[in-house]
Design a protein around this motif. Structure first.
Motif, PDB file in Angstrom:
ATOM      1  N   VAL A   5      42.247  57.426  53.486  1.00 28.64           N
ATOM      2  CA  VAL A   5      41.195  58.491  53.417  1.00 28.64           C
ATOM      3  C   VAL A   5      40.596  58.732  54.746  1.00 28.64           C
ATOM      4  O   VAL A   5      40.615  57.592  55.400  1.00 28.64           O
ATOM      5  CB  VAL A   5      40.260  58.296  52.010  1.00 28.64           C
ATOM      6  N   TYR A   6      39.922  59.888  54.877  1.00 30.26           N
ATOM      7  CA  TYR A   6      38.837  59.836  55.803  1.00 30.26           C
ATOM      8  C   TYR A   6      37.765  58.978  55.728  1.00 30.26           C
ATOM      9  O   TYR A   6      37.311  58.647  54.657  1.00 30.26           O
ATOM     10  CB  TYR A   6      38.463  61.434  56.188  1.00 30.26           C
ATOM     11  N   GLU A   7      37.213  58.473  56.849  1.00 30.58           N
ATOM     12  CA  GLU A   7      36.009  57.648  56.887  1.00 30.58           C
ATOM     13  C   GLU A   7      34.727  58.395  56.290  1.00 30.58           C
ATOM     14  O   GLU A   7      33.871  57.783  55.498  1.00 30.58           O
ATOM     15  CB  GLU A   7      35.648  57.134  58.172  1.00 30.58           C
ATOM     16  N   THR A   8      34.712  59.772  56.550  1.00 21.98           N
ATOM     17  CA  THR A   8      33.630  60.419  55.867  1.00 21.98           C
ATOM     18  C   THR A   8      33.596  60.655  54.330  1.00 21.98           C
ATOM     19  O   THR A   8      32.656  60.600  53.822  1.00 21.98           O
ATOM     20  CB  THR A   8      33.675  61.869  56.807  1.00 21.98           C
ATOM     21  N   THR A   9      34.950  60.439  53.927  1.00 20.04           N
ATOM     22  CA  THR A   9      35.166  60.294  52.680  1.00 20.04           C
ATOM     23  C   THR A   9      34.563  59.041  51.907  1.00 20.04           C
ATOM     24  O   THR A   9      33.792  59.003  51.031  1.00 20.04           O
ATOM     25  CB  THR A   9      36.626  60.589  52.057  1.00 20.04           C
ATOM     26  N   LEU A  10      34.881  57.941  52.668  1.00 16.50           N
ATOM     27  CA  LEU A  10      34.566  56.698  52.191  1.00 16.50           C
ATOM     28  C   LEU A  10      32.822  56.801  52.266  1.00 16.50           C
ATOM     29  O   LEU A  10      32.354  55.867  51.246  1.00 16.50           O
ATOM     30  CB  LEU A  10      35.030  55.622  53.276  1.00 16.50           C
ATOM     31  N   ARG A  11      32.350  57.247  53.193  1.00 16.19           N
ATOM     32  CA  ARG A  11      30.746  57.235  53.276  1.00 16.19           C
ATOM     33  C   ARG A  11      30.315  57.870  51.991  1.00 16.19           C
ATOM     34  O   ARG A  11      29.239  57.454  51.283  1.00 16.19           O
ATOM     35  CB  ARG A  11      30.368  57.626  54.533  1.00 16.19           C
ATOM     36  N   ASP A  12      30.932  58.981  51.824  1.00 16.49           N
ATOM     37  CA  ASP A  12      30.567  59.655  50.422  1.00 16.49           C
ATOM     38  C   ASP A  12      30.638  58.822  49.195  1.00 16.49           C
ATOM     39  O   ASP A  12      29.836  58.885  48.496  1.00 16.49           O
ATOM     40  CB  ASP A  12      31.451  60.965  50.232  1.00 16.49           C
ATOM     41  N   TYR A  13      31.745  58.089  48.977  1.00 15.64           N
ATOM     42  CA  TYR A  13      32.077  57.217  47.912  1.00 15.64           C
ATOM     43  C   TYR A  13      30.741  56.126  47.876  1.00 15.64           C
ATOM     44  O   TYR A  13      30.529  56.059  46.892  1.00 15.64           O
ATOM     45  CB  TYR A  13      33.293  56.608  48.123  1.00 15.64           C
ATOM     46  N   PHE A  14      30.480  55.646  49.110  1.00 14.40           N
ATOM     47  CA  PHE A  14      29.667  54.785  49.071  1.00 14.40           C
ATOM     48  C   PHE A  14      28.453  54.970  48.732  1.00 14.40           C
ATOM     49  O   PHE A  14      27.447  54.409  48.131  1.00 14.40           O
ATOM     50  CB  PHE A  14      29.649  53.788  50.452  1.00 14.40           C
ATOM     51  N   GLN A  15      27.813  56.305  49.203  1.00 18.02           N
ATOM     52  CA  GLN A  15      26.617  56.796  49.117  1.00 18.02           C
ATOM     53  C   GLN A  15      26.335  57.259  47.603  1.00 18.02           C
ATOM     54  O   GLN A  15      25.451  56.781  46.794  1.00 18.02           O
ATOM     55  CB  GLN A  15      26.450  58.070  49.752  1.00 18.02           C
ATOM     56  N   LEU A  16      27.436  57.665  46.961  1.00 21.35           N
ATOM     57  CA  LEU A  16      27.508  58.169  45.501  1.00 21.35           C
ATOM     58  C   LEU A  16      27.412  56.792  44.759  1.00 21.35           C
ATOM     59  O   LEU A  16      26.589  56.719  43.613  1.00 21.35           O
ATOM     60  CB  LEU A  16      28.684  58.931  45.293  1.00 21.35           C
ATOM     61  N   TYR A  17      28.013  55.611  45.018  1.00 18.92           N
ATOM     62  CA  TYR A  17      27.801  54.517  44.473  1.00 18.92           C
ATOM     63  C   TYR A  17      26.560  53.840  44.435  1.00 18.92           C
ATOM     64  O   TYR A  17      26.084  53.430  43.546  1.00 18.92           O
ATOM     65  CB  TYR A  17      28.942  53.437  44.942  1.00 18.92           C
ATOM     66  N   GLN A  18      25.874  54.023  45.665  1.00 19.16           N
ATOM     67  CA  GLN A  18      24.568  53.197  45.723  1.00 19.16           C
ATOM     68  C   GLN A  18      23.575  54.403  44.943  1.00 19.16           C
ATOM     69  O   GLN A  18      22.718  53.828  44.556  1.00 19.16           O
ATOM     70  CB  GLN A  18      24.225  53.436  47.283  1.00 19.16           C
ATOM     71  N   GLN A  19      23.852  55.543  44.982  1.00 27.80           N
ATOM     72  CA  GLN A  19      22.709  56.510  44.276  1.00 27.80           C
ATOM     73  C   GLN A  19      23.023  56.350  42.767  1.00 27.80           C
ATOM     74  O   GLN A  19      21.921  56.452  41.975  1.00 27.80           O
ATOM     75  CB  GLN A  19      22.810  57.802  44.894  1.00 27.80           C
ATOM     76  N   SER A  20      24.378  56.571  42.297  1.00 27.76           N
ATOM     77  CA  SER A  20      24.362  56.742  40.936  1.00 27.76           C
ATOM     78  C   SER A  20      25.338  55.810  40.229  1.00 27.76           C
ATOM     79  O   SER A  20      25.617  55.807  38.853  1.00 27.76           O
ATOM     80  CB  SER A  20      25.168  58.060  40.802  1.00 27.76           C
ATOM     81  N   GLY A  21      25.628  54.855  40.971  1.00 28.02           N
ATOM     82  CA  GLY A  21      26.652  53.566  40.242  1.00 28.02           C
ATOM     83  C   GLY A  21      28.013  53.875  40.308  1.00 28.02           C
ATOM     84  O   GLY A  21      28.663  55.045  40.561  1.00 28.02           O
ATOM     85  N   VAL A  22      28.833  52.892  39.795  1.00 24.36           N
ATOM     86  CA  VAL A  22      30.421  52.937  39.653  1.00 24.36           C
ATOM     87  C   VAL A  22      30.759  54.119  38.560  1.00 24.36           C
ATOM     88  O   VAL A  22      31.774  54.827  38.584  1.00 24.36           O
ATOM     89  CB  VAL A  22      30.864  51.737  39.077  1.00 24.36           C
ATOM     90  N   GLU A  23      29.728  54.524  37.434  1.00 29.56           N
ATOM     91  CA  GLU A  23      30.220  55.368  36.553  1.00 29.56           C
ATOM     92  C   GLU A  23      30.419  56.888  37.082  1.00 29.56           C
ATOM     93  O   GLU A  23      31.135  57.594  36.741  1.00 29.56           O
ATOM     94  CB  GLU A  23      29.259  55.460  35.299  1.00 29.56           C
ATOM     95  N   CYS A  24      29.443  57.217  38.242  1.00 31.15           N
ATOM     96  CA  CYS A  24      29.805  58.323  38.838  1.00 31.15           C
ATOM     97  C   CYS A  24      31.220  58.633  39.612  1.00 31.15           C
ATOM     98  O   CYS A  24      31.937  59.459  39.537  1.00 31.15           O
ATOM     99  CB  CYS A  24      28.760  58.451  39.881  1.00 31.15           C
ATOM    100  N   LEU A  25      31.574  57.406  40.252  1.00 34.27           N
ATOM    101  CA  LEU A  25      32.710  57.391  40.989  1.00 34.27           C
ATOM    102  C   LEU A  25      34.052  57.527  40.017  1.00 34.27           C
ATOM    103  O   LEU A  25      34.878  57.807  40.277  1.00 34.27           O
ATOM    104  CB  LEU A  25      32.936  56.150  42.022  1.00 34.27           C
ATOM    105  N   LYS A  26      33.697  57.069  38.864  1.00 33.37           N
ATOM    106  CA  LYS A  26      34.784  56.841  37.848  1.00 33.37           C
ATOM    107  C   LYS A  26      35.040  58.477  37.085  1.00 33.37           C
ATOM    108  O   LYS A  26      36.119  58.635  36.417  1.00 33.37           O
ATOM    109  CB  LYS A  26      34.611  55.781  36.727  1.00 33.37           C
TER     110      LYS A  26
END
Length: 73
Positions: free
Chosen positions: A45-66
């Motif tokens: 994946v692109y590094e920008t996509t990773l940053r999006d994943y990590f930001q979403l995780y920090q803001q909303s937790g793993v349930e958001c990513l799931k």
């Protein structure tokens, strides 16, 4: 040991790895201390996509990513 054409293997792996697993795999690799650059290479994946994943995780937790759809505020 010969594994054949690595491009074909990468293509098949990418086609069968569902997005949920890919998102959770990025979190696991980050928890193991890998750099964003290395994770992006491994998960394809692109590094920008990773940053999006990590930001979403920090803001909303793993349930958001799931979830099937990301939880944007």
């Amino acid at each position: 040991m010969y594994f054949g054409n690595i491009r074909n293997f990468k293509k098949e792996r990418h086609a069968h790895l569902i997005p949920l697993v890919r998102r959770l795999e990025t979190l696991w690799l980050k928890s193991r201390g890998l750099s964003n650059y290395r994770i992006a290479l491994l998960v394809d994946v692109y590094e920008t996509t990773l940053r999006d994943y990590f930001q979403l995780y920090q803001q909303s937790g793993v349930e958001c990513l799931k979830s099937r759809y990301f939880c944007f505020d």
